[in-house]
Design a protein around this motif. Structure first.
Motif, mmCIF file in Angstrom:
data_model
loop_
_atom_site.group_PDB
_atom_site.id
_atom_site.type_symbol
_atom_site.label_atom_id
_atom_site.label_comp_id
_atom_site.label_asym_id
_atom_site.label_seq_id
_atom_site.Cartn_x
_atom_site.Cartn_y
_atom_site.Cartn_z
ATOM 1 N N GLN A 1 -15.319 -4.871 -3.393
ATOM 2 C CA GLN A 1 -14.136 -4.396 -2.870
ATOM 3 C C GLN A 1 -14.263 -5.054 -1.515
ATOM 4 O OE1 GLN A 1 -11.411 -3.564 -3.858
ATOM 5 N NE2 GLN A 1 -10.421 -3.488 -2.094
ATOM 6 N N GLN A 2 -15.188 -4.847 -0.375
ATOM 7 C CA GLN A 2 -15.389 -5.807 0.553
ATOM 8 C C GLN A 2 -15.114 -7.045 0.786
ATOM 9 O OE1 GLN A 2 -18.646 -5.723 3.417
ATOM 10 N NE2 GLN A 2 -17.866 -4.337 4.832
ATOM 11 N N ALA A 3 -15.618 -7.667 -0.289
ATOM 12 C CA ALA A 3 -15.574 -9.059 -0.294
ATOM 13 C C ALA A 3 -14.331 -9.609 -0.613
ATOM 14 C CB ALA A 3 -16.703 -9.560 -1.381
ATOM 15 N N VAL A 4 -13.414 -8.762 -1.400
ATOM 16 C CA VAL A 4 -12.013 -9.228 -1.547
ATOM 17 C C VAL A 4 -11.225 -9.074 -0.341
ATOM 18 C CG1 VAL A 4 -10.047 -8.659 -2.754
ATOM 19 C CG2 VAL A 4 -12.189 -8.278 -3.986
ATOM 20 N N GLU A 5 -11.528 -7.711 0.296
ATOM 21 C CA GLU A 5 -10.862 -7.629 1.529
ATOM 22 C C GLU A 5 -11.123 -8.825 2.552
ATOM 23 O OE1 GLU A 5 -11.808 -3.630 2.788
ATOM 24 O OE2 GLU A 5 -11.047 -2.811 1.183
ATOM 25 N N MET A 6 -12.317 -9.208 2.566
ATOM 26 C CA MET A 6 -12.878 -9.937 3.766
ATOM 27 C C MET A 6 -12.378 -11.484 3.380
ATOM 28 S SD MET A 6 -16.894 -11.102 4.440
ATOM 29 C CE MET A 6 -17.480 -9.509 4.137
ATOM 30 N N SER A 7 -12.001 -11.762 2.185
ATOM 31 C CA SER A 7 -11.594 -13.058 1.777
ATOM 32 C C SER A 7 -10.194 -13.144 1.877
ATOM 33 C CB SER A 7 -11.868 -13.253 0.311
ATOM 34 O OG SER A 7 -13.150 -13.443 -0.020
ATOM 35 N N TYR A 8 -9.387 -12.042 1.987
ATOM 36 C CA TYR A 8 -7.886 -12.125 2.062
ATOM 37 C C TYR A 8 -7.548 -12.363 3.573
ATOM 38 C CZ TYR A 8 -6.348 -11.765 -2.659
ATOM 39 O OH TYR A 8 -6.126 -12.008 -4.032
ATOM 40 N N VAL A 9 -8.675 -11.547 4.384
ATOM 41 C CA VAL A 9 -8.443 -11.609 5.642
ATOM 42 C C VAL A 9 -8.627 -12.935 6.259
ATOM 43 C CG1 VAL A 9 -9.494 -10.882 7.925
ATOM 44 C CG2 VAL A 9 -9.090 -9.351 6.243
ATOM 45 N N VAL A 10 -9.484 -13.709 5.843
ATOM 46 C CA VAL A 10 -9.642 -15.156 6.466
ATOM 47 C C VAL A 10 -8.615 -15.998 6.023
ATOM 48 C CG1 VAL A 10 -11.191 -16.128 4.713
ATOM 49 C CG2 VAL A 10 -11.672 -16.792 6.889
ATOM 50 N N ARG A 11 -7.818 -15.836 4.670
ATOM 51 C CA ARG A 11 -6.903 -16.542 4.307
ATOM 52 C C ARG A 11 -5.748 -16.502 5.368
ATOM 53 N NH1 ARG A 11 -5.950 -19.027 -0.509
ATOM 54 N NH2 ARG A 11 -3.897 -18.167 -0.538
ATOM 55 N N ASP A 12 -5.711 -15.360 5.935
ATOM 56 C CA ASP A 12 -4.369 -15.407 6.989
ATOM 57 C C ASP A 12 -4.971 -16.042 8.324
ATOM 58 O OD1 ASP A 12 -2.957 -14.241 5.154
ATOM 59 O OD2 ASP A 12 -3.713 -12.200 5.711
ATOM 60 N N ARG A 13 -6.209 -16.150 8.529
ATOM 61 C CA ARG A 13 -6.768 -16.674 9.815
ATOM 62 C C ARG A 13 -7.161 -18.103 9.827
ATOM 63 N NH1 ARG A 13 -4.840 -12.835 12.248
ATOM 64 N NH2 ARG A 13 -5.972 -13.288 14.239
ATOM 65 N N THR A 14 -7.049 -18.942 8.985
ATOM 66 C CA THR A 14 -7.239 -20.440 8.862
ATOM 67 C C THR A 14 -6.114 -21.122 7.842
ATOM 68 O OG1 THR A 14 -8.945 -22.009 8.632
ATOM 69 C CG2 THR A 14 -8.782 -20.140 6.920
ATOM 70 N N ARG A 15 -6.158 -22.354 8.109
ATOM 71 C CA ARG A 15 -4.969 -23.206 7.446
ATOM 72 C C ARG A 15 -6.097 -24.331 6.612
ATOM 73 N NH1 ARG A 15 -0.007 -24.870 11.390
ATOM 74 N NH2 ARG A 15 0.871 -22.695 11.757
ATOM 75 N N ASN A 16 -7.361 -24.336 6.673
ATOM 76 C CA ASN A 16 -8.364 -25.151 6.146
ATOM 77 C C ASN A 16 -8.156 -24.824 4.561
ATOM 78 O OD1 ASN A 16 -11.130 -25.615 5.092
ATOM 79 N ND2 ASN A 16 -10.742 -26.972 6.724
ATOM 80 N N LYS A 17 -8.051 -25.846 4.028
ATOM 81 C CA LYS A 17 -7.629 -25.603 2.402
ATOM 82 C C LYS A 17 -8.962 -25.246 1.835
ATOM 83 C CE LYS A 17 -3.452 -28.674 2.099
ATOM 84 N NZ LYS A 17 -3.037 -29.985 1.537
ATOM 85 N N GLU A 18 -9.978 -25.770 2.340
ATOM 86 C CA GLU A 18 -11.303 -25.785 1.668
ATOM 87 C C GLU A 18 -11.605 -24.357 1.617
ATOM 88 O OE1 GLU A 18 -15.078 -28.682 1.020
ATOM 89 O OE2 GLU A 18 -14.517 -28.183 2.974
ATOM 90 N N ILE A 19 -11.540 -23.659 2.918
ATOM 91 C CA ILE A 19 -11.968 -22.172 3.206
ATOM 92 C C ILE A 19 -11.026 -21.421 2.526
ATOM 93 C CG2 ILE A 19 -12.288 -20.641 5.083
ATOM 94 C CD1 ILE A 19 -14.525 -22.645 4.868
ATOM 95 N N ARG A 20 -9.841 -21.668 2.341
ATOM 96 C CA ARG A 20 -8.906 -20.678 1.871
ATOM 97 C C ARG A 20 -8.736 -20.756 0.142
ATOM 98 N NH1 ARG A 20 -4.128 -19.109 4.225
ATOM 99 N NH2 ARG A 20 -2.829 -19.806 2.271
ATOM 100 N N ARG A 21 -9.202 -21.953 -0.267
ATOM 101 C CA ARG A 21 -9.561 -22.116 -1.752
ATOM 102 C C ARG A 21 -10.942 -21.364 -2.107
ATOM 103 N NH1 ARG A 21 -10.700 -27.009 -2.055
ATOM 104 N NH2 ARG A 21 -8.519 -27.715 -2.334
ATOM 105 N N LEU A 22 -11.647 -21.490 -1.267
ATOM 106 C CA LEU A 22 -12.977 -20.555 -1.604
ATOM 107 C C LEU A 22 -12.698 -19.155 -1.531
ATOM 108 C CD1 LEU A 22 -16.224 -20.276 -1.812
ATOM 109 C CD2 LEU A 22 -16.278 -20.565 0.522
ATOM 110 N N ALA A 23 -12.091 -18.776 -0.445
ATOM 111 C CA ALA A 23 -11.980 -17.184 -0.087
ATOM 112 C C ALA A 23 -10.988 -17.116 -1.297
ATOM 113 C CB ALA A 23 -11.250 -17.021 1.153
ATOM 114 N N TYR A 24 -10.071 -17.584 -1.779
ATOM 115 C CA TYR A 24 -9.219 -17.083 -3.130
ATOM 116 C C TYR A 24 -10.034 -16.980 -4.388
ATOM 117 C CZ TYR A 24 -5.536 -17.138 -6.314
ATOM 118 O OH TYR A 24 -4.819 -16.852 -7.578
ATOM 119 N N ASP A 25 -10.893 -17.931 -4.685
ATOM 120 C CA ASP A 25 -11.740 -17.941 -5.747
ATOM 121 C C ASP A 25 -12.504 -16.782 -5.638
ATOM 122 O OD1 ASP A 25 -10.772 -20.030 -6.783
ATOM 123 O OD2 ASP A 25 -12.371 -21.421 -6.156
ATOM 124 N N ILE A 26 -13.448 -16.478 -4.578
ATOM 125 C CA ILE A 26 -14.391 -15.260 -4.318
ATOM 126 C C ILE A 26 -13.189 -13.936 -4.483
ATOM 127 C CG2 ILE A 26 -15.444 -13.886 -2.693
ATOM 128 C CD1 ILE A 26 -16.592 -16.599 -1.587
#
Length: 214
Positions: free
Chosen positions: A63-88
């Motif tokens: 649950q924390q990994a999910v929360e962490m990943s959605y937080v970073v998706r709102d903090r960066t526009r980098n497609k690579e990081i956003r894709r990794l965060a979404y997958d996780i």
């Protein structure tokens, strides 16, 4: 790096597709499934078993990994990081639902009767405290900081937090592989070990690309 990333994305997609089939089966110690959905099997794990302990603790960890990943998706526009965060986020949310579903099928409480990690003989294991309930989990202060950073700083902090988080999760999943009795749960745990080890390697490359140490 591109080859590893493409393989990882494919593996994540495969895990998500396979998860539906695993969730549909009632996990029992002999690997059989009850198509009626009944949970009154004599083979259902006990509330103090490794199977139940892993399902509870990993659900919290995920649950924390999910929360962490959605937080970073709102903090960066980098497609690579956003894709990794979404997958996780998608993979771990799916796995979390499976584990909570098993606890329902086994008619076991989702709150542990004792301390986290007792099923691994690790009750009272060192953690960072402040909301970090198990090894690898981020503290409340670290989660707050992640939500305040932007761009490259947020990416690096996320990658470092998630690397530590994954290492704690890998250790726990290996514990289930060694201790759990339910075949389908052991297979899920082994899949977690393999996929998260690959993600740790990928995140190491992403950190190096940003001039940061893993």
């Amino acid at each position: 790096m591109r080859k590893r990333r493409d393989w990882l994305i494919g593996a994540v997609a495969g895990a998500v597709l396979a998860a539906g089939g695993i969730t549909a089966a009632v996990a029992s110690t002999d690997g059989s499934s009850d198509s009626s959905g009944s949970s009154g099997s004599a083979d259902a794990p006990s509330t103090t078993s490794a199977d139940a302990g892993f399902a509870r603790d990993m659900a919290v960890h995920h649950q924390q990994a999910v929360e962490m990943s959605y937080v970073v998706r709102d903090r960066t526009r980098n497609k690579e990081i956003r894709r990794l965060a979404y997958d996780i986020a998608q993979t771990q949310a799916n796995q979390r639902g499976m584990m909570l579903g098993w606890l329902d099928l086994w008619e076991l409480p989702k709150v542990p009767p004792g301390e986290p990690m007792e099923w691994m003989d690790m009750s009272g294991a060192p953690s960072a405290g402040d909301g970090s309930l198990m090894p690898g989990m981020a503290t409340n202060a670290q989660m707050k900081r992640l939500g305040e950073l932007n761009g490259k700083q947020a990416e690096i902090f996320y990658l470092k937090l998630m690397t530590t988080h994954h290492k704690g999760g890998i250790h726990m999943a290996q514990g289930c592989v060694e201790r759990c009795d339910v075949p389908v749960e052991r297979r899920l745990a082994q899949g977690m070990v393999e996929s998260q080890e690959s993600e740790v390697e990928l995140m190491s490359d992403l950190l190096k690309a940003r001039g940061a140490k893993p």
